[in-house]
Each structure stands twice: as C-alpha cells, then as structure tokens.
Design a protein around this motif. Structure first.
Motif, PDB file in Angstrom:
ATOM      1  N   UNK A  21       0.823  -1.207   0.000  1.00  0.00           N
ATOM      2  CA  UNK A  21       0.000   0.000   0.000  1.00  0.00           C
ATOM      3  C   UNK A  21       0.854   1.251   0.000  1.00  0.00           C
ATOM      4  N   UNK A  22       0.488   2.199  -0.876  1.00  0.00           N
ATOM      5  CA  UNK A  22       1.248   3.439  -0.951  1.00  0.00           C
ATOM      6  C   UNK A  22       0.479   4.616  -0.386  1.00  0.00           C
ATOM      7  N   UNK A  23      -0.806   4.415  -0.144  1.00  0.00           N
ATOM      8  CA  UNK A  23      -1.596   5.474   0.468  1.00  0.00           C
ATOM      9  C   UNK A  23      -2.461   4.868   1.557  1.00  0.00           C
ATOM     10  N   UNK A  24      -3.071   5.746   2.343  1.00  0.00           N
ATOM     11  CA  UNK A  24      -3.927   5.277   3.417  1.00  0.00           C
ATOM     12  C   UNK A  24      -5.092   4.476   2.857  1.00  0.00           C
ATOM     13  N   UNK A  25      -5.636   4.980   1.780  1.00  0.00           N
ATOM     14  CA  UNK A  25      -6.774   4.282   1.186  1.00  0.00           C
ATOM     15  C   UNK A  25      -6.389   2.868   0.771  1.00  0.00           C
ATOM     16  N   UNK A  26      -5.223   2.740   0.144  1.00  0.00           N
ATOM     17  CA  UNK A  26      -4.782   1.407  -0.266  1.00  0.00           C
ATOM     18  C   UNK A  26      -4.576   0.507   0.947  1.00  0.00           C
ATOM     19  N   UNK A  27      -4.070   1.104   2.024  1.00  0.00           N
ATOM     20  CA  UNK A  27      -3.835   0.308   3.237  1.00  0.00           C
ATOM     21  C   UNK A  27      -5.151  -0.228   3.776  1.00  0.00           C
ATOM     22  N   UNK A  28      -6.149   0.659   3.870  1.00  0.00           N
ATOM     23  CA  UNK A  28      -7.453   0.228   4.369  1.00  0.00           C
ATOM     24  C   UNK A  28      -8.022  -0.855   3.475  1.00  0.00           C
ATOM     25  N   UNK A  29      -7.863  -0.641   2.175  1.00  0.00           N
ATOM     26  CA  UNK A  29      -8.363  -1.603   1.214  1.00  0.00           C
ATOM     27  C   UNK A  29      -7.725  -2.981   1.431  1.00  0.00           C
ATOM     28  N   UNK A  30      -6.410  -2.963   1.601  1.00  0.00           N
ATOM     29  CA  UNK A  30      -5.706  -4.233   1.809  1.00  0.00           C
ATOM     30  C   UNK A  30      -6.215  -4.909   3.077  1.00  0.00           C
ATOM     31  N   UNK A  31      -6.370  -4.110   4.145  1.00  0.00           N
ATOM     32  CA  UNK A  31      -6.832  -4.691   5.408  1.00  0.00           C
ATOM     33  C   UNK A  31      -8.204  -5.330   5.235  1.00  0.00           C
ATOM     34  N   UNK A  32      -9.076  -4.638   4.499  1.00  0.00           N
ATOM     35  CA  UNK A  32     -10.414  -5.188   4.290  1.00  0.00           C
ATOM     36  C   UNK A  32     -10.358  -6.516   3.566  1.00  0.00           C
ATOM     37  N   UNK A  33      -9.518  -6.559   2.519  1.00  0.00           N
ATOM     38  CA  UNK A  33      -9.434  -7.804   1.758  1.00  0.00           C
ATOM     39  C   UNK A  33      -8.918  -8.937   2.625  1.00  0.00           C
ATOM     40  N   UNK A  34      -7.947  -8.596   3.478  1.00  0.00           N
ATOM     41  CA  UNK A  34      -7.387  -9.637   4.360  1.00  0.00           C
ATOM     42  C   UNK A  34      -8.468 -10.144   5.305  1.00  0.00           C
ATOM     43  N   UNK A  35      -9.259  -9.202   5.792  1.00  0.00           N
ATOM     44  CA  UNK A  35     -10.319  -9.596   6.723  1.00  0.00           C
ATOM     45  C   UNK A  35     -11.309 -10.513   6.031  1.00  0.00           C
ATOM     46  N   UNK A  36     -11.641 -10.178   4.770  1.00  0.00           N
ATOM     47  CA  UNK A  36     -12.586 -11.018   4.038  1.00  0.00           C
ATOM     48  C   UNK A  36     -12.051 -12.423   3.851  1.00  0.00           C
ATOM     49  N   UNK A  37     -10.726 -12.522   3.780  1.00  0.00           N
ATOM     50  CA  UNK A  37     -10.132 -13.848   3.617  1.00  0.00           C
ATOM     51  C   UNK A  37     -10.023 -14.580   4.932  1.00  0.00           C
ATOM     52  N   UNK A  38     -10.711 -14.090   5.942  1.00  0.00           N
ATOM     53  CA  UNK A  38     -10.795 -14.728   7.256  1.00  0.00           C
ATOM     54  C   UNK A  38      -9.451 -14.746   7.994  1.00  0.00           C
ATOM     55  N   UNK A  39      -8.583 -13.802   7.651  1.00  0.00           N
ATOM     56  CA  UNK A  39      -7.348 -13.679   8.415  1.00  0.00           C
ATOM     57  C   UNK A  39      -7.403 -12.383   9.225  1.00  0.00           C
ATOM     58  N   UNK A  40      -6.530 -12.289  10.221  1.00  0.00           N
ATOM     59  CA  UNK A  40      -6.487 -11.056  11.000  1.00  0.00           C
ATOM     60  C   UNK A  40      -5.601 -10.052  10.279  1.00  0.00           C
TER      61      UNK A  40
END
Lengths: 434, 276, 290
Positions: A172-191
């Motif tokens: 992630x290069x911006x805050x938005x990308x970071x949030x996006x990545x976190x969301x995707x990780x959460x959807x994949x049932x990981x922390x």
C-alpha cells in the motif's frame, strides 16, 4: 524427659540466634573488610556497575559478560559488574527505586533520559564522547546530553508476502490502499493487524504512535513539539485524527478477536504463524532468535502510509547509555560508555542483538536476517521521521503520559467514546506536566 | 469430632474429588507442560507429555547459579524464622499476660502494620535504611522483614497464648523461676503448635518473596531463588515449558513443608487462634 | 512497674524494631503526603493538604475504591462460604484427608507470580484451558476473553484470589471444627432439629471464632490487593482492575507523584483501620452473644 527437650530446644534456639546475628555481623564485617581492601586497591581495581536488560537468549548474561570481560582486558584496573532487573518491576521502577536507595548503577540503559536528566539523576555526557555520535545534537535536554543513544529502531508494517500474493495485494502506498488491503485480508478470514491489548505498549508501538507519526507527516510535522510545549493539545488534530483512525481500525475488526487478553509474545506468534497478515512493530524483532519467531513465509516491510502517501518511515533513537550522577567512579563509567561505542566489535554485537541501526559517526552495518533485510528494502528512498511519544528535549512528552495513553487505547478497544478519552488524556497531561 | 451424617459419607468422597479436580487443574497444566518441549507446549498444552523430558529442568538448573542463590534463600529464610519466632513469641507473652492500657495500645500499634500495602512504603523504607547506613545489607533486609511480619506473628501468638494457663506461670514462679525461665522452660514449649504455624507462613512468604530482597538488598546480593526463576518469565521471551519447570522447582519446598507438617499446623490453629 | 520490668524487656526488641521499620516508614509516608515529592528527590516543597484535596476529586481514585471493594466483598463472601463447606466435607472424610488438605492448600503456598502466570495461561482466549474445555464440549458461546473483556475481568481476577486463598481459611475452619464436640450436634438431632436448623443454630454459631478471624483477615487482605492484579492484568483493560494499592504505586512510580501516592496510601490506611475496627467490634460482640 520433657525438661531435657525443652532445655535442648531453648539452647539450640539461643545458639542459632547468636549464630544468625553473628553471620549478619560477619557479612557486615566481611563487607567492611572488603571495602577497606577495595579502597586500598583504588589504584588497582575499581568496580562499576552496568545495568542492562537481559532479554531471553540473545541478550543474556553470557552475551554481556563477553563485553564486560573485553573491557576489563583493556582496562585491568576497572571491573564491570553486570546488573540485571529480573524482578517484576519495570525498568523505570527499578531505576527510581535504586536511585532512592542510593544504589543506582554507574552505567544504565536509559529510555527516558529527559525525565531522569531533569531530576539531576544523570551525568552530562562530555563532548569528546558525544562526538562519537552521528548527530551529537540529537536528544539533548535543555542543551545538555544526558544519554548516548546507541541504536535507532525502525517501526513500520511487517507483512506476510505470501498472503499478499495470494490475495493479489500490492504494497500500500496510500492510506486508502492500506485500508483496502486490510479489508481484503479480513474477508479472507485472516487477522489484518496483529496486536496485543494486555501488553498495552504494543497498542502504542503497533498502533497509536505510528498513526500519530503518519498523521504528523501528512498535516503537521511539528505536532510532537507543539504538544510538548502545550501549544497544542490532544484535542487538536494529528492526535485526534490518529486516535480516530485507531478507533476505526478496531471497529472494522482489523485486530481480530480477544485482543485485550493477548500479550506481546502471542501477538508476535499470530504473525509468524500466518494467522495475521500484518504486524506493525519495530526492528527489534529482527534481533531475536527465538525459534517461534521464524516465519515460514517471506517477510516484507513497508512504512505506514499517510493519507497523501508514504511520507516517511518511523524511527526511534532515544534509547541510550547513561551515567548516574551519583556514581563514585564517573571517569571510569564514562570510559566504559565510550568503549561501548568505539569498540566496533562490541558495538556491532549490541546492534545485531537488537536488529537495530547504528547511531555512530561512521555507520555500522552487519548482516541482517529476514526481518532486517525486509526493512532495508522497505525504507529505500524514504526519509526517516522520529516516532512521536519518544522525544527528548523539545519533543519530550510529559513523563507517565504514555502509560496513561495506553490505558486509553485499551478503553477504546473496549468501546469507550473517543472524545471523552481525549478529554481525560488532556486532563492527565496537565496534571503530569506541572 | 463432628460427623455430619447428613452429608452421606460416600457423597463426601465424591464432592471432595470434584473440588480437588478444580484445584488441581492448574497444577496439572504446570506439571505436564514442564516435561514437554516448547513445540509440544504450544501445540497440545493439555495432553500428557509424549516423552517425559527433563530437559526443561536441566536447562533451568544450568542457567541459574543454583547453589549460591539457593544458599541465599535458605540463609534469609532460616534467619528470619528464628528471629521472628523469638521476638514475636516474647512480645506476645508480655502483651497477653499483662492487660493494661499500655499493652492494649501496643497491641493495636502492632495490628496497624497490617493495614497498609507494604509496596506503598518502599521509598520511605529504602530511604530510612540508607539514612541508617543499612542500605544493601542483610541486616537491613532482616529488619525490614521483622517490621513486615511482626503484626501477623504477634496476632497468632497472642491468640494462642490464651490457651496456656496463667496458673503455670504462677506455679513456676513459686518454684523460684524468674520471668525469663518461666517463659523459656514452661510457656514456649507449649507454644509449639503455634510456632509450627508461624514457621509455615513465614517460611513460605520469605521463600517466595523476591521483590523485597531485590529492592532492599540490591540486585547483586539480592538474588533469591524465586527471583532467579522469575528471570525466565521475562517480559519478551516466555518459554512456557521452561517457566513451568522453574515454577515447580521453586514451589515444591513449600508444598512439601506444608504436606509434612499440616497436622501440627492445624492443631496449632485449633488450640490457639480459634479457641481464644 | 518494677515487677513488670522483665516483661517489658521481653517485648522491647520486637517493639523497637517494629516501630523503627514499620511505624516510622508509615509516618514518613504521612509526611511525604504533605509534599509534592516526585520520587527523585530533587526539589520538593510542603504543600499542605493539597494532595488530599486533589484526591477528593480524583475519579480514578474513586474508581479504584469501587474495584477494590467489589473484589474484597465478593471474594470474602465466597471464600468464607467455600472454606466452611470444604472444611465440613474434609472433616467428614475417612481416608486421604491429608492429601485433599494439601490439594486445597497448595495454591496458598505458591508465589503470586506463579499464580498469576498460570492463570493468565488458563484464561487465554485462544488456547487457554477454560475456552479449550468449552470448545471441546461444544459450548462455544461460553468462551470469553476472560482477562480482556471489561465486563468480566474483575470477576476473573476475583476467582484467582479465591482459588489461591480458600485453602488458608479452610484450614482455620477445620481447626475450629475439631473443637466442636460431637455431642452438641447429637443433642440437636435428638431434639428433632433438621439439617438446616442444625447448621444454622448449632454449627454456625460455634464456628464464629473462626469466622471472625477469617472475615477480618480476608477483608484486610482484599483491601490491599496488588500483586495478582499487577501480574495478570496490569490494572487493565483500561482501569477496570485497578485496585487502590495498584493506583497508589502507579501514581508514585509512573506519574512521578510520590507525595500524592503517599496521600492516597494514608487514606487507604485510615479506611482499612476504620473498617477493621468496626468489623472486629461487631463480630466479637456477636461471638460473645452466641
């Protein structure tokens, strides 16, 4: 029959009591004779006590003993005796208690030089030693240098490259990308973000401070200094927005379940076992060689992005070696501190044990493990920024406010109202800072 | 002896077994995991160890300078026991036998010491010791302990003393004994169960204590065994299996002491503290 | 007076040492409470009752009182209840008495570090024993974050205190039970009393000496709770398990307000003393009446 036993018991007790008193005084007289011997030997051997943190297998007694012995070889008239705090007192409590009892070791590891320096508990570092540092002006309190920072840590986001690859995520290069990545990780049932609520400093190191730093880089790089001088408060932006971001992280479920009951070790294990995809932590992880910290995936690192982008990476360089102001062997203690920097082998071993970066005029590098290498890659081309909350001098925050803020973070995770907590924090600041 | 037959006799055994299970679970966890490897502790903490390995115990003994530290702990504990038994039993004798305004006040004064958490007094005590030139010394530590344990010991001894009849004192006096002899020859032996109680508690507290020796004796001389084992449970590296092994080694002496002396211990409390 | 001289000599060593090393520090603490001493010893000045005035407005302090009282009352009540029951059951046993006594008592013998450590392990959300058992029994909804959930953390800590202390109080009740003559209860049975009446009117009153001692000791000990909390929760999450003693230490060492901490300690001392005196007077009176 009974009389005999009574007599026997009574005389045994009396004798033992005398013996005990005797051994007590023996100890004392032994000490006294030791002292007179020592003073006789002042030209011969002086003892200085070195307080350093023995942490597990990397920085254990033997590790430090080698350093102590090496110094003794170079200076046969000075003996360094290692002191460790293995009680359940914190480093700060230990130092403060030993200061009160007049037992403060000559050379100490110092994490809050501002606090101790202002209380005249530390000796001023003379220029000829200060000049061993790359930046001798850094970390001064009121113009005086009370500690020799011996390492710089880097704090940022370690991530699991395999998970990122599997989920098709890029760094992630911006805050938005970071949030996006976190969301995707959460959807994949990981922390998304591993953290520990019980060892509350992890909430700070792995949450609040980098957020404040990222916000500061984005909006106001002077915030830490302005907060220190009370020009700005916690209600003002940078801190307020950072705390709200922290709250959002929690509300979005990025921290996973059971956070408040987890400790630091468990938080680290969550990451290394692959259950959590990201771990905001510092470079000291690179220095530990515990088997359960070895990840079986490739580790990556990136600095926490701000809204506008990656504006800097967090550094913490306020931990250093200090000399006690009440030391009876000031010259020798200073000599030892000098040794800890000048001797390249010793200095490098200290850095390596903590996975840290050098602070000396001539930079020192060593072979880093996977965590260290990930850091080097992640910070390439990016500017450092001092982590808020760990300032010295102008940027030093009120002593004790960090513990209070950590409690507030716990409250926020438990669902408290951010604004109320900020108000309480401000009140506590005014109380502490006077 | 009371037999409460309304709890049917065999039911008592079952109830006791259930209670014992609840109490024993933590011990089970500590003991079983102390024989496992680090990996096994992490993977299957609640199963019995697949291989009974003494590695953790060996590691514990290797890392710590056992003999010296053990000596330290024993020295401190035994000395304190002797001092406390002597001082508190004698003082309790005076307080219990002589009932006037002064002894009541002194008794209350002793009890006052129980009313404050000792941790809050660290700085004053440490400064006091330093002012008296007793900083970082064994006598300083002993004096600190005396102050700390005195209330409880006096409480026990004065309670128990009530069960030693004054007539004995008087007949001893008639026989020509002075106060000193009366106490040592007649009264003190009768205090034995209470002394056992005091031994168990004071020994247990002193043995387990590591913060106080550490603070008062200083980090070099103040290494007791429990402190050394606490080093395992250091903040950043918790090797559970090693830690459990260390815990068991530290706790075992006290548990054994109780197991062996429990009958006397209980009769001591029975005859004294309770009846009074 | 002269007659009492040897007796005074008996008590003198204990008294002298105790006064110097227990009373004087308390007194010093009292003196410190009137200053703004920060623990470092640099400059501090006399500020009169300011610390006490601040304490009266200190929400955190009042919250710690709540927490402490909650822990103390709940634990004392349950400890005494269980201890009495355990003592009765133990007394009834025919075999393995010593073994079971040791099992109930051994937690008392462990250092607080060991206790805190083991229970932190047991309370762990992910692989602690409690949740593990619930998981295996299919009771997933019963799984909690025992030390992380603000609503239950106080009770989790209280349970540990109960587990650790019950043995001590059981032993005291056991000792008392041994002094109760069997004939008393037999007489009651003959008189036609049922179990409950026997318990309430005969047994419980006879146990009152032990009850007095136990309640007082338990209560005083509860008000001073520090070590277990420090190891298990560090007062957290937030301030949820901050006891008075914990708050005092935190003020003294973390916030560098040793003077203020001493003031709080004095307040606690007075509080414990008053509560103890009231309880002792009440319970002793009750004992006599019974």
């Amino acid at each position: 029959m009974k009389k005999k036993w009574t007599l026997l018991l009574a005389s045994t007790m009396l004798l033992s009591m005398l013996a005990a008193c005797g051994s007590g005084t023996n100890e004392q007289s032994k000490e006294n004779s030791q002292e007179t011997e020592d003073t006789k030997k002042t030209e011969e051997t002086m003892e200085i006590k070195w307080f350093r943190q023995e942490v597990g297998s990397t920085r254990n007694k033997e590790f430090y003993k080698k350093i102590e012995d090496k110094f003794h070889e170079l200076h046969p008239n000075i003996k360094v005796v290692g002191v460790a705090n293995s009680s359940n007192l914190t480093v700060s409590e230990f130092l403060k208690t030993s200061l009160a009892s007049g037992d403060m070791p000559d050379v100490v590891t110092m994490q809050s030089a501002d606090e101790f320096g202002k209380a005249n508990a530390l000796l001023e570092i003379p220029d000829h030693i200060a000049n061993l540092l790359a930046d001798p002006e850094f970390g001064r309190t009121g113009g005086k240098l009370y500690t020799m920072p011996y390492k710089t840590d880097v704090i940022g986001v370690f991530y699991n490259k395999k998970v990122f690859a599997d989920l098709d995520l890029s760094v992630p290069k911006t805050w938005a990308e970071f949030t996006d990545a976190a969301n995707k990780i959460k959807e994949a049932k990981l922390t998304p973000l591993s953290t520990s609520g019980k060892d509350s400093w992890v909430l700070g190191m792995g949450g609040l401070w980098p957020l404040v730093g990222a916000e500061a880089l984005n909006n106001n790089t002077d915030y830490p200094k302005q907060r220190a001088s009370d020009e700005l408060t916690f209600q003002d932006d940078v801190f307020k927005s950072a705390l709200n971001k922290f709250k959002d992280w929690n509300q979005n479920g990025y921290f996973g379940k059971g956070v408040l009951g987890m400790n630091y070790q468990q938080a680290t294990e969550q990451f290394t076992s692959g259950k959590a995809a990201m771990y905001i932590m510092g470079s000291w992880i690179a220095g530990s060689d515990l088997p359960n910290l070895k990840p079986d995936f490739e580790v990556g690192f990136f600095p926490l992005p701000s809204d506008k982008g990656v504006l800097g990476y967090m550094t913490k360089g306020t931990e250093g070696w200090s000399v006690s102001a009440t030391s009876e062997h000031k010259e020798e203690a200073l000599e030892f501190v000098k040794f800890l920097f000048e001797d390249k082998e010793v200095y490098t071993s200290l850095l390596q044990a903590e996975g840290a970066f050098s602070t000396t005029k001539e930079p020192v590098t060593y072979e880093m493990n996977e965590y260290g290498q990930a850091i080097m890659q992640g910070i390439e081309g990016i500017q450092p920024y001092p982590l808020p909350g760990f300032g010295l001098g102008e940027t030093a925050w009120a002593p004790g406010i960090d513990s209070y803020l950590f409690k507030i973070l716990q409250n926020i995770i438990a669902g408290a109202d951010v604004n109320k907590e900020i108000e309480a924090a401000d009140q506590e600041w005014s109380r502490l800072a006077n | 002896m009371v037999r409460l037959t309304w709890i049917r006799n065999y039911a008592s055994e079952w109830i006791m077994a259930a209670i014992a299970l609840f109490f024993a679970i933590p011990a089970y966890i500590a003991v079983t995991n102390s024989f496992k490897t680090a990996k096994e502790t992490a993977d299957s903490p609640y199963s019995l160890p697949s291989n009974f390995s003494f590695d953790n115990y060996i590691g514990v003994f290797q890392t710590i300078d056992m003999w010296n530290i053990f000596k330290n702990s024993v020295l401190i504990t035994v000395t304190i026991l002797l001092i406390m038994i002597l001082l508190s039993s004698m003082a309790a004798y005076t307080l219990q036998r002589i009932t006037n305004k002064w002894t009541s006040v002194v008794y209350l004064l002793f009890m006052a010491g129980m009313m404050i958490p000792p941790q809050t007094l660290y700085i004053p005590i440490v400064k006091l010791l330093k002012a008296m030139g007793l900083a970082q010394s064994f006598p300083g530590l002993f004096l600190f302990y005396i102050g700390l344990y005195m209330p409880f010991c006096i409480f026990l001894y004065t309670g128990f003393m009530k069960s030693v009849p004054r007539e004995l004192d008087e007949s001893a006096k008639i026989d020509g004994c002075g106060a000193f002899a009366t106490f040592w020859r007649i009264v003190f032996p009768l205090l034995q169960p209470c002394t056992v109680t005091v031994i168990i508690f004071v020994a247990m507290w002193t043995w387990n204590d590591f913060v106080n020796p550490f603070i008062i004796l200083g980090s070099q001389k103040g290494e007791t065994i429990t402190l050394a084992f606490y080093g395992f449970i250091s903040q950043y590296n918790t090797s559970w299996n090693h830690a459990f092994a260390g815990m068991i080694v530290t706790s075992l002496p006290a548990i054994v002491l109780f197991a062996v002396m429990q009958k006397q211990f209980i009769s001591g409390i029975a005859s004294g503290a309770v009846k009074g | 007076m002269k007659k009492n001289l040897p007796y005074i000599a008996f008590a003198a060593p204990a008294l002298i040492v105790y006064v110097i090393f227990a009373i004087v520090p308390i007194f010093l603490s009292l003196l410190l409470s009137f200053t703004n001493f920060d623990g470092f010893g640099a400059n501090y000045k006399f500020i009169g009752f300011q610390n006490y005035a601040t304490a009266l407005h200190d929400d955190r302090f009042f919250y710690s009182i709540q927490v402490t009282l909650l822990i103390t009352v709940v634990s004392c009540f349950l400890i005494n209840l269980f201890a009495l029951l355990f003592a009765i059951v133990l007394n009834n046993l025919r075999k393995l008495k010593g073994f079971y006594r040791t099992i109930i008592f051994y937690p008392q013998v462990l250092s607080f570090v060991v206790v805190g450590f083991i229970w932190t392990y047991i309370y762990n959300y992910n692989d602690g024993a409690i949740n593990f058992i619930f998981g295996k029994l299919g009771l997933e909804s019963w799984m909690q974050d025992w030390l992380g959930d603000s609503g239950i953390v106080v009770f989790s800590v209280t349970l540990v205190i109960i587990w650790q202390s019950v043995g001590f109080y059981t032993v005291i009740y056991l000792a008392n039970l041994q002094t109760v003559p069997g004939e008393v209860l037999e007489a009651a049975t003959i008189d036609g009393a049922n179990r409950f009446q026997k318990f309430k009117n005969v047994l419980f009153p006879l146990m009152s000496p032990a009850f007095t001692i136990n309640w007082i000791l338990c209560f005083i000990s509860g008000l001073k709770t520090y070590d277990v909390v420090k190891v298990m929760t560090d007062g957290g999450p937030g301030f949820k398990t901050e006891t008075i003693a914990f708050n005092i230490i935190s003020q003294a060492f973390v916030a560098n307000k040793q003077g203020y901490g001493s003031a709080l300690a004095m307040l606690l001392f007075v509080f414990v003393a008053i509560v103890s005196v009231i309880q002792v007077v009440y319970l002793r009176k009750r004992e006599v009446e019974l």
